[in-house]
Structures are given as C-alpha cells and as structure tokens.
Scaffold this active site. Structure first.
Site, PDB file in Angstrom:
ATOM      1  N   GLY A  15       0.788  -1.245   0.000  1.00  0.00           N
ATOM      2  CA  GLY A  15       0.000   0.000   0.000  1.00  0.00           C
ATOM      3  C   GLY A  15       0.812   1.283   0.000  1.00  0.00           C
ATOM      4  O   GLY A  15       0.402   2.286  -0.577  1.00  0.00           O
ATOM      5  N   GLU A  34       3.691   5.231   5.878  1.00  0.00           N
ATOM      6  CA  GLU A  34       2.443   4.449   5.845  1.00  0.00           C
ATOM      7  C   GLU A  34       1.445   5.073   4.882  1.00  0.00           C
ATOM      8  O   GLU A  34       1.337   6.296   4.795  1.00  0.00           O
ATOM      9  CB  GLU A  34       1.804   4.422   7.235  1.00  0.00           C
ATOM     10  CG  GLU A  34       2.268   3.286   8.100  1.00  0.00           C
ATOM     11  CD  GLU A  34       1.549   1.965   7.811  1.00  0.00           C
ATOM     12  OE1 GLU A  34       0.979   1.802   6.713  1.00  0.00           O
ATOM     13  OE2 GLU A  34       1.566   1.111   8.692  1.00  0.00           O
ATOM     14  N   ASP A  35       0.693   4.225   4.197  1.00  0.00           N
ATOM     15  CA  ASP A  35      -0.396   4.710   3.360  1.00  0.00           C
ATOM     16  C   ASP A  35      -1.552   5.207   4.211  1.00  0.00           C
ATOM     17  O   ASP A  35      -2.034   6.314   4.060  1.00  0.00           O
ATOM     18  CB  ASP A  35      -0.862   3.600   2.399  1.00  0.00           C
ATOM     19  CG  ASP A  35      -1.059   2.259   3.094  1.00  0.00           C
ATOM     20  OD1 ASP A  35      -0.840   2.162   4.324  1.00  0.00           O
ATOM     21  OD2 ASP A  35      -1.429   1.291   2.412  1.00  0.00           O
ATOM     22  N   ASP A  54      -5.520   2.873  10.244  1.00  0.00           N
ATOM     23  CA  ASP A  54      -6.942   2.655  10.543  1.00  0.00           C
ATOM     24  C   ASP A  54      -7.057   2.325  12.029  1.00  0.00           C
ATOM     25  O   ASP A  54      -7.165   3.225  12.856  1.00  0.00           O
ATOM     26  CB  ASP A  54      -7.473   1.532   9.637  1.00  0.00           C
ATOM     27  CG  ASP A  54      -8.951   1.271   9.827  1.00  0.00           C
ATOM     28  OD1 ASP A  54      -9.585   2.013  10.591  1.00  0.00           O
ATOM     29  OD2 ASP A  54      -9.475   0.330   9.205  1.00  0.00           O
ATOM     30  N   LYS A  92      -7.628   7.380   9.639  1.00  0.00           N
ATOM     31  CA  LYS A  92      -9.068   7.229   9.880  1.00  0.00           C
ATOM     32  C   LYS A  92      -9.376   7.508  11.351  1.00  0.00           C
ATOM     33  O   LYS A  92      -8.486   7.411  12.194  1.00  0.00           O
ATOM     34  CB  LYS A  92      -9.501   5.818   9.512  1.00  0.00           C
ATOM     35  CG  LYS A  92      -9.598   5.593   8.017  1.00  0.00           C
ATOM     36  CD  LYS A  92     -10.221   4.257   7.779  1.00  0.00           C
ATOM     37  CE  LYS A  92     -10.380   3.967   6.310  1.00  0.00           C
ATOM     38  NZ  LYS A  92     -10.889   2.608   6.102  1.00  0.00           N
ATOM     39  N   PHE A 116     -14.149   2.764   3.382  1.00  0.00           N
ATOM     40  CA  PHE A 116     -13.102   2.039   2.672  1.00  0.00           C
ATOM     41  C   PHE A 116     -12.692   2.817   1.422  1.00  0.00           C
ATOM     42  O   PHE A 116     -13.527   3.133   0.575  1.00  0.00           O
ATOM     43  CB  PHE A 116     -13.602   0.645   2.295  1.00  0.00           C
ATOM     44  CG  PHE A 116     -12.514  -0.233   1.753  1.00  0.00           C
ATOM     45  CD1 PHE A 116     -11.641  -0.893   2.618  1.00  0.00           C
ATOM     46  CD2 PHE A 116     -12.352  -0.391   0.383  1.00  0.00           C
ATOM     47  CE1 PHE A 116     -10.628  -1.704   2.124  1.00  0.00           C
ATOM     48  CE2 PHE A 116     -11.342  -1.202  -0.122  1.00  0.00           C
ATOM     49  CZ  PHE A 116     -10.482  -1.846   0.754  1.00  0.00           C
TER      50      PHE A 116
HETATM   51  P1  5GP Z   1      -4.631  -0.992  10.749  1.00  0.00           P
HETATM   52  O1  5GP Z   1      -3.752  -2.018  11.392  1.00  0.00           O
HETATM   53  O2  5GP Z   1      -4.221   0.440  11.017  1.00  0.00           O
HETATM   54  O3  5GP Z   1      -6.086  -1.212  11.070  1.00  0.00           O
HETATM   55  O4  5GP Z   1      -4.582  -1.292   9.199  1.00  0.00           O
HETATM   56  C1  5GP Z   1      -3.727  -0.683   8.348  1.00  0.00           C
HETATM   57  C2  5GP Z   1      -3.742  -1.372   7.018  1.00  0.00           C
HETATM   58  O5  5GP Z   1      -5.065  -1.806   6.659  1.00  0.00           O
HETATM   59  C3  5GP Z   1      -3.316  -0.409   5.936  1.00  0.00           C
HETATM   60  O6  5GP Z   1      -1.930  -0.393   5.779  1.00  0.00           O
HETATM   61  C4  5GP Z   1      -4.084  -0.920   4.738  1.00  0.00           C
HETATM   62  O7  5GP Z   1      -3.350  -1.948   4.125  1.00  0.00           O
HETATM   63  C5  5GP Z   1      -5.352  -1.513   5.328  1.00  0.00           C
HETATM   64  N1  5GP Z   1      -6.460  -0.539   5.254  1.00  0.00           N
HETATM   65  C6  5GP Z   1      -7.012   0.158   6.266  1.00  0.00           C
HETATM   66  N2  5GP Z   1      -8.016   0.962   5.822  1.00  0.00           N
HETATM   67  C7  5GP Z   1      -8.080   0.772   4.473  1.00  0.00           C
HETATM   68  C8  5GP Z   1      -8.913   1.340   3.431  1.00  0.00           C
HETATM   69  O8  5GP Z   1      -9.797   2.187   3.612  1.00  0.00           O
HETATM   70  N3  5GP Z   1      -8.672   0.885   2.168  1.00  0.00           N
HETATM   71  C9  5GP Z   1      -7.732  -0.051   1.881  1.00  0.00           C
HETATM   72  N4  5GP Z   1      -7.589  -0.405   0.610  1.00  0.00           N
HETATM   73  N5  5GP Z   1      -6.927  -0.593   2.840  1.00  0.00           N
HETATM   74  C10 5GP Z   1      -7.106  -0.181   4.116  1.00  0.00           C
END
Ligand code: 5GP
Length: 190
Positions: free
Chosen positions: A50, A108-109, A112, A140, A161
């Site tokens: 990502g 980081e992209d 969440d 987010k 999403f």
């Molecule tokens: P976290 O551990 O912060 O919940 O998840 C982070 C990862 O989940 C990100 O690096 C990404 O790969 C994925 N992710 C979280 N939200 C989104 C979203 O809205 N769209 C997409 N495509 N991936 C997401």
C-alpha cells in the site's frame, strides 16, 4: 468508460485529489527535512504494498528538500482480518539491512486501527533503531483512539473504505492517482 480510463466508472467519489496529495507530500517533506536537518541519511521504511506510491513520491520530495534518504521495504500479513494488539503479525519480507542506531521514518499509506503500526513500531525498536517516527498519508478516526504516535499526518479522512494511490480492493485500483470510494456495485461484482 470516461476518458478511456478504465477505473473512472467504478469511483463513486474522490476523497483526496491528485493535486491535494502532491501539495501535501511537499509540505510533509519540508517538515521532515527541517526536523531531520542534522541527520546524514534518513532511513525510510515502507510497508508493501500500500505504501509504495506514497513512499516513491515522499522520498523524491525529501530529495528536493535536500535530504538524502535510503529506502527499505517490509511486507507483513496479519493473521485473520486484523492484527491483534498482542502482535500477531507475520513478516513476509523483512528489512534487508541492520537498522541499529539509525533514525527511521515509517512511511504508511493509511492508519486505521493502528494495530499493524503499533506492532511495527515495537519490531523496529527491537531491531535497535535509534529513533522511529511515522509519516502517514491518511488517517481514519479509529486511529486517534489508539496510542500510536503518528507524528506527520497528511489527511484525516472519514471511516469508509478507500482505494487508490497504493490502496487496493482485491489487488486492484492501486494505480489510481487519487484516493476515492468505490461504487457499491463494484463490491457486488466481486
Ligand atoms: P490498521 O492495522 O491500522 O487497522 O490497518 C492498516 C492497514 O489496513 C493499511 O496499511 C491498509 O493496508 C489496510 N487498510 C485500512 N483501511 C483501508 C482502506 O480504507 N482501504 C484499503 N484499501 N486498505 C485499508
């Protein structure tokens, strides 16, 4: 198909435009360059897949600010849908080099739940990085509730999403130059 671009018809709404990403990336790079002015070479660590677009643009923006960088990539997979705070993350691709004593910036992209990132920060600390900061293009609302120190944030976006600019749905849409929300019909097709 609008303008001959295959994905245009699948996008319900653009959340962050290409121009907004470009301007913000320059801003973030200027801040980081100022904060890391005395560091010989900043080590950027990107998480595949990502972060790849943001990593590429952010690294070049830092270069334009006069800061030399090195690039490292990791790939991780969570067991199940989510990483857990106990750190159940599997490393698919590890760092190629020793990072002991290095000033590291995780690129980081999107943050969440922040659980992947908090695991990664613990991991980089265990590899003896001197300091670790985080730059995230998108954040987010849930991320604000967990204690993940994201020093540099591009955009706070709603809890929906998104795809594009590295972020996928079923491995597609990563090449979009902007970040957007898919039409409901796209999920129905999948
Ligand atoms: P976290 O551990 O912060 O919940 O998840 C982070 C990862 O989940 C990100 O690096 C990404 O790969 C994925 N992710 C979280 N939200 C989104 C979203 O809205 N769209 C997409 N495509 N991936 C997401």
């Amino acid at each position: 198909m609008a303008d001959g671009i295959w994905y245009e018809d699948d996008i319900a709404r653009v959340v962050v435009t290409e121009e907004q990403i470009r301007v913000k990336t320059e801003e973030l790079a200027k801040q980081v360059a100022a904060d890391y002015a005395t560091v010989e070479r900043v080590l950027l660590v990107g998480v595949l897949k990502g972060a790849v677009m943001f990593m590429a643009d952010f690294a070049r923006a830092l270069g334009r600010c006069g800061r030399p960088v090195e690039l490292e990539f990791m790939a991780v997979s969570s067991y199940g849908q989510r990483a857990t705070s106990s750190g159940v993350v599997r490393i698919l691709k590890d760092l190629d080099r020793d990072i002991a004593g290095r000033r590291v910036i995780v690129v980081e992209d999107i943050v969440d739940s922040g659980l992947t990132l908090s695991w990664l920060l613990r991991y980089l600390a265990s590899r003896s990085a001197a300091t670790v900061d985080v730059v995230a293009l998108l954040r987010k609302p849930d991320a604000i509730q967990v204690q993940v120190p994201v020093k540099y944030v591009g955009f706070d976006i709603p809890n929906e999403f998104v795809v594009g600019y590295g972020l996928d749905f079923a491995e597609g849409y990563r090449e979009l130059p902007y970040v957007g929300v898919l039409k409901p019909g796209v999920y129905a097709r999948a």
